[in-house]
Design a protein around this motif. Sequence first.
Motif, short mmCIF file in Angstrom:
data_model
loop_
_atom_site.label_atom_id
_atom_site.label_comp_id
_atom_site.label_asym_id
_atom_site.label_seq_id
_atom_site.Cartn_x
_atom_site.Cartn_y
_atom_site.Cartn_z
N GLN A 68 49.86 -15.07 4.75
CA GLN A 68 48.61 -15.50 5.24
C GLN A 68 47.69 -16.04 4.16
O GLN A 68 46.83 -16.94 4.25
CB GLN A 68 47.97 -14.32 5.91
CG GLN A 68 48.63 -13.91 7.17
CD GLN A 68 48.29 -12.38 7.71
OE1 GLN A 68 48.26 -11.58 6.99
NE2 GLN A 68 47.67 -12.41 9.02
N THR A 119 41.58 -5.27 6.03
CA THR A 119 40.73 -4.47 6.20
C THR A 119 41.24 -3.00 6.61
O THR A 119 42.67 -2.83 6.83
CB THR A 119 39.63 -4.70 7.36
OG1 THR A 119 40.42 -4.59 8.51
CG2 THR A 119 39.09 -5.97 7.20
N SER A 153 42.81 -5.55 10.39
CA SER A 153 42.19 -6.84 10.57
C SER A 153 42.56 -7.48 9.32
O SER A 153 42.71 -6.79 8.09
CB SER A 153 40.78 -6.86 10.71
OG SER A 153 40.46 -6.24 11.88
N ILE A 175 41.42 -10.91 7.20
CA ILE A 175 40.39 -11.83 6.98
C ILE A 175 40.88 -12.79 5.86
O ILE A 175 40.81 -12.48 4.81
CB ILE A 175 38.92 -11.34 6.71
CG1 ILE A 175 38.68 -10.12 7.58
CG2 ILE A 175 38.04 -12.31 7.01
CD1 ILE A 175 38.34 -10.55 8.99
N THR A 176 40.78 -14.17 6.13
CA THR A 176 41.41 -15.04 5.08
C THR A 176 40.22 -15.97 4.42
O THR A 176 39.19 -15.94 5.06
CB THR A 176 42.41 -16.22 5.54
OG1 THR A 176 41.74 -16.82 6.63
CG2 THR A 176 43.58 -15.48 6.06
N GLY A 177 40.30 -16.38 3.44
CA GLY A 177 39.33 -17.10 2.58
C GLY A 177 40.02 -18.41 1.77
O GLY A 177 41.03 -17.95 1.41
N ALA A 199 36.59 -14.61 1.29
CA ALA A 199 37.31 -13.87 2.17
C ALA A 199 36.42 -12.45 2.50
O ALA A 199 36.07 -11.90 3.57
CB ALA A 199 38.64 -13.35 1.70
N LYS A 226 33.21 -13.28 4.40
CA LYS A 226 33.32 -13.27 5.80
C LYS A 226 33.96 -11.84 6.46
O LYS A 226 33.17 -11.67 7.53
CB LYS A 226 34.80 -14.34 6.02
CG LYS A 226 34.63 -15.48 5.83
CD LYS A 226 35.79 -16.42 6.04
CE LYS A 226 36.63 -16.32 7.23
NZ LYS A 226 37.70 -16.84 7.19
N ALA A 227 34.39 -11.00 5.74
CA ALA A 227 34.81 -9.82 6.29
C ALA A 227 33.53 -8.91 6.55
O ALA A 227 33.34 -8.44 7.57
CB ALA A 227 35.78 -9.26 5.55
N GLU A 274 31.57 -10.04 9.39
CA GLU A 274 31.90 -9.54 10.78
C GLU A 274 32.22 -8.02 10.83
O GLU A 274 32.79 -7.43 11.76
CB GLU A 274 33.55 -9.96 10.68
CG GLU A 274 33.37 -11.74 10.85
CD GLU A 274 34.74 -12.45 10.99
OE1 GLU A 274 35.83 -11.64 11.07
OE2 GLU A 274 34.90 -13.54 10.54
N HIS A 330 33.12 -5.63 8.55
CA HIS A 330 34.03 -4.73 7.55
C HIS A 330 33.51 -4.58 6.26
O HIS A 330 33.23 -5.41 5.68
CB HIS A 330 35.54 -5.60 7.49
CG HIS A 330 35.90 -5.98 8.78
ND1 HIS A 330 36.70 -5.21 9.71
CD2 HIS A 330 36.07 -7.24 9.40
CE1 HIS A 330 37.06 -5.74 10.68
NE2 HIS A 330 36.84 -7.12 10.69
#
Length: 135
Positions: free
Chosen positions: A24, A47, A51, A53-55, A73, A76-77, A80, A82
């Motif tokens: 990923q 997480t 989950s 989460i990519t970056g 990443a 972003k997490a 959202e 996390h």
Amino acid sequence: MDQVKLSGGVMPLPQETVEKLIQQSQEAKKQAYCPYSKFRVGAALLTKDDSVITGCNVENACYNLGVCAERNAIAKAVSEGHRSFKAIAIASDMTDTFISPCGGCRQFMREFGLHWDVYMSKPDGSTCFDIPTEY
Ligand SMILES: [Zn+2]
């Protein structure tokens, strides 16, 4: 696929989970915006609730405004919802050495605890295991 284990994590992840996370991060690398350095980096963050989460790195003409894949990443997490993480995998195009987080990213990771793993990788999928507590 080689895995070089440098240090023991609190609860090392199953090999297949690590391999998937590496894949990923390699996929995320394809989105890198790096017209200046041409140095693509991807990250995949696992997480606590599994989950992913990519970056990718996002550069800017004003160089120091660029954002690394790892911090991208994590941001972003967090955005959202996390805040607890199990691991992060990092990928680049370097074949001779494992991509390692920069000092800024290590500090950024440290903000969210000491007990999660960092998997540095090469394009062939081989990984090198490290943990933030070692820094
Ligand atoms: Zn960085």
